[in-house]
Structures are given as C-alpha cells and as structure tokens.
Design an enzyme around this catalytic site. Sequence first.
Site, PDB file in Angstrom:
ATOM      1  CE  LYS A 113      55.349  71.847  -2.503  1.00 46.60           C
ATOM      2  NZ  LYS A 113      55.839  72.969  -1.660  1.00 46.60           N
TER       3      LYS A 113
HETATM    4  C1  LIG Z   1      55.752  74.298  -1.946  1.00 43.70           C
HETATM    5  C2  LIG Z   1      55.948  75.263  -0.817  1.00 43.70           C
HETATM    6  C3  LIG Z   1      55.493  76.599  -0.897  1.00 43.70           C
HETATM    7  C4  LIG Z   1      54.872  77.162  -2.155  1.00 43.70           C
HETATM    8  O1  LIG Z   1      53.604  76.665  -2.371  1.00 43.70           O
HETATM    9  P1  LIG Z   1      52.882  76.851  -3.789  1.00 43.70           P
HETATM   10  O2  LIG Z   1      51.496  76.446  -3.490  1.00 43.70           O
HETATM   11  O3  LIG Z   1      53.573  75.943  -4.725  1.00 43.70           O
HETATM   12  O4  LIG Z   1      52.984  78.243  -4.184  1.00 43.70           O
HETATM   13  C5  LIG Z   1      55.643  77.395   0.207  1.00 43.70           C
HETATM   14  N1  LIG Z   1      56.241  76.962   1.337  1.00 43.70           N
HETATM   15  C6  LIG Z   1      56.706  75.699   1.440  1.00 43.70           C
HETATM   16  C7  LIG Z   1      57.382  75.286   2.689  1.00 43.70           C
HETATM   17  C8  LIG Z   1      56.573  74.794   0.379  1.00 43.70           C
HETATM   18  O5  LIG Z   1      57.047  73.546   0.489  1.00 43.70           O
END
Ligand SMILES: *Cc1c(COP(=O)(O)O)cnc(C)c1O
Length: 480
Positions: A113
């Site tokens: 993120k």
């Molecule tokens: C947010 C997150 C996901 C999921 O991602 P999305 O795009 O919301 O489906 C997967 N792995 C980690 C470590 C995350 O922080």
Amino acid sequence: MLYLSTRGHPDRKHFCEILLEGLAPDGGLYLPEHYPQVDAATLAKWRSLPYADLAFEILSLYIDDIPADDLRAICRKTYTEEVFGSREIVPLKKLEDGLYLEALSNGPTLAFKDMAMQLLGNLFEYELGRRGEELNILGATSGDTGSAAEYAMRGKKGVRVFMTSPNGRMSPFQQAQMFSLSDANIHNLAIEGVFDDCQDIVKAVSNDLAFKRKYRIGTVNSINWARLVAQVVYYFAGYFQATRRPDPSPPAAGEGELPKVSFSVPSGNFGNICAGHVARSMGLPIDRLVLATNENDVLDEFFRTGVYRVRGSQDTFETSSPSMDISKASNFERFVFDLLARDGARVRYLFAEELPAKGRFDLSGEVARARSQYGFVSGKSTHADRVATIRDTYQRFATMIDTHTADGLKVARSFASAGTPMIVLETALPIKFAATIVEALGREPDRPAKFAGIEDLPRRVTVLPADAAAVQQFIAAHCA
Ligand SMILES: *Cc1c(COP(=O)(O)O)cnc(C)c1O
C-alpha cells in the site's frame, strides 16, 4: 483525460477534482473515459526509464490538470531509493525458471500500500497547497492501510489524519508502527470494538454532511482512483524486468510478437489486481491475471461461477492473511463496469438495487469473457496452504515470504504455463505477520534494522468508545 462514474452519472471530471473525493455523486466509482493505449514503440522507450520517470509517463496519460514539470517532480520526490530501499524500487527476484516475486513491500510500512499511498501524500499536499485548503482524513484500519496512510501523510502541510483501529486487535508490530509516530498531524484512535465498528463510525461521520463540510473530512480508501493509477506503474516495471533480454540489442523489425507475462495477485478488495486490469487494458502484454483469495473467497467464487455473493460478518473469517479478510470487494465494481461493456445503468441496477436486496447478483452468462477477454483466472488458499508454501519457499529458495504473498504463490503454481513468466506480487514483508512465520518455520522473521525495538517506543494513541459522537468530538477538538 476525463473521469466518469461506473453508475452512469452524466458528469465528467478532471483528475484533481476526483483526487480529493471518494465516491461519485451517484455512489459509483470513478474510471477514466478510456484507457490510453501503449504500443510496442512506447514500451521500448519506457523499458529503460528509472521507476520515477516511468511513473511520470504513465500518470501523465491520466492527469491533464497538473503541469508536467510539477508532476515529474512529485514522482521523483516519491519514488526514491531512500524511501523504497533499492534503485529498482520494485526489484524482481527469481525463485525458479519462469517464476518471480516482485517486491512491492520495501516502503516505509513494509506493505504494497506504500506504493500508492506515498504518491497520494505528495499529490494531496500539492493540490491542497494550490487551493489553499485543508483536509482531515478519517479512516478505519485493521492494520496495513492505516499505517501506510499515516506514513504517507506525516508532516504534510494541510493534512491531518484521524485513524481508527480496533483496540488491541492489530498485530503488535502494526500497533507499534502506527502508535510510535510523533507527528503532530497524526492521530491514532483505538476504538473499543472490532474493525466493523470502526468502519461504521467512519460511515456515520461521513454521512453527517454538515460535520463533514465544516471539518473538511476526506478519506484515502482503496477506491481512490489516484491510488489505483499509481499501482499500474509496477505492473509495467515488473514486465520490463521479467522480459529483459540477455542480449541488449533491439529486436529486429518484425521479429514476432512481444513476450507476455502473467501476474498472480493476493486479493481482497480487488484494488491491486484492478490496476493489473488497467495495465492490461492499456496494452501491456499480460497473459493471465491470477486472482488469489484466502478463505474469504468472494472473488474466487465470482470468477469460477459468475455469482457475486457478499458475505455477512458471521461468514467473514479471521485468517492468517488478515489484509484480505473482506466480506465484499470494494473495487470490484470497476471491473464489472468494463465486463458489461461500460453499461452504467446495468451496473447501477446490480450494485444499488439487486445487491442490497438479495446480497448477490449473477453474471454467469458473462463471466466466461472475464477469462477469455480479460485474462482473469482465480484460486483460493487456506491457512494450511500458507504454512506449507512459506515452509517450502524457505527450504527450497532460502526466501522468507509473508502470508499474503504465500496465498499468491500457492495459487500461481496451479496456473503455471511453460514459456510465460509468472510474476507473484509480494504484498508485505513477513515481519508484519510474525506469528504464522513462527508456526511455519519455527523461527522469528527477519526484521529490517530501521524497525529494531519499535515496540518499546512511547505510544501516542487515544482510546475511545465505539461511538461516532466521541470521534467527532475528538476531531473538533484537534482541528483548531
Ligand atoms: C491490502 C493488502 C492486500 C489486498 O489488496 P487488495 O488490493 O485490497 O485486494 C493483500 N496483501 C496485503 C499485505 C495487503 O496489505
């Protein structure tokens, strides 16, 4: 480039107008009017660019209301070796022939993120400064989103963050990451309740329109288009690394088709993989987009059957890949819009009427095209799969992966195809989810030096009851 709503609203908007907004006025999500196309010549030109400049080239196709020099400067300020730990920013690691991990988790909070949120922080600061405005970001987190938002917004002019989280329920490392921040514009609110209570509070405060306007409340959740477009960049960067020719001479004219790659993406809210769908729609030669879920298999069920069925909180499991523990996939509407040939009226009916009334809708007549036209395939991974995959990857490749990445790798293996490289997106480092690593490997995960001893730092957090009024009071008292 103009943006439209997935639910057919007639308004068209520019990038900076939707940057600070959440949903479109009709409750839909914003998408560009079309996906700009990149051809082989453009790909050849982009191949050798540093990551920040690649980001600029891609973003400038979608942003026409920030001057080019400013946008380039924002990209270069965001994607630095200092912040992301390597010159490549998203280095590719080969596990075995044709199978790679793309590291998206070497940013400040060790989860993918950061890739988008760091850019968002700089875009927000730029746009708010230009308008002479302020914004108070109110969010709910079970871990990764909140810390990424706080590390992106810390110290930014014009922005305050009020981040709610369920008191005592995040991993000790995640709590330490957030609560040790001492920046004056960051406020941690530990809510006496569960994650759903935090989300309900954010919803209640956002629905109080007078309060929202007076205190300029905004969000940074994964439906924000700017986050999505930032993520498109690393699909290109991964492609270029996996298809690098050992011989640097350019291919002879007419030398066949461009090589293809596939990506496997651990998914919950469909944010990360939606960026892959955008990259593929722009013409990046992606063969398959492999969607991997954990036990919360809403999306796997859809791509197998065409039925989209949201879950109640009783049927939403707490798993060892908690960032994918979702009951519905908040970005999924974007893909449905494309799958239904951008029929906004039909999308509005499905998401605003049929889904609230029945908790499900059925696109079994259309879902075959998700595979044939859009390249999607899917699979599911369980706790036992994660543990086995983490152990196997450590033993055979001396590589420690986190639980979410393990879901992606497990499902990737069932779609391996000779001659097409498979890139698994690594979405977090193992240190964030240490308990499962210990279960799988009998040892603690490695900890990057900059996080040594963060659990012992002083904590800045306010515990509040699960009550929107209490949160509103706190915001009002800290906005002077
Ligand atoms: C947010 C997150 C996901 C999921 O991602 P999305 O795009 O919301 O489906 C997967 N792995 C980690 C470590 C995350 O922080």
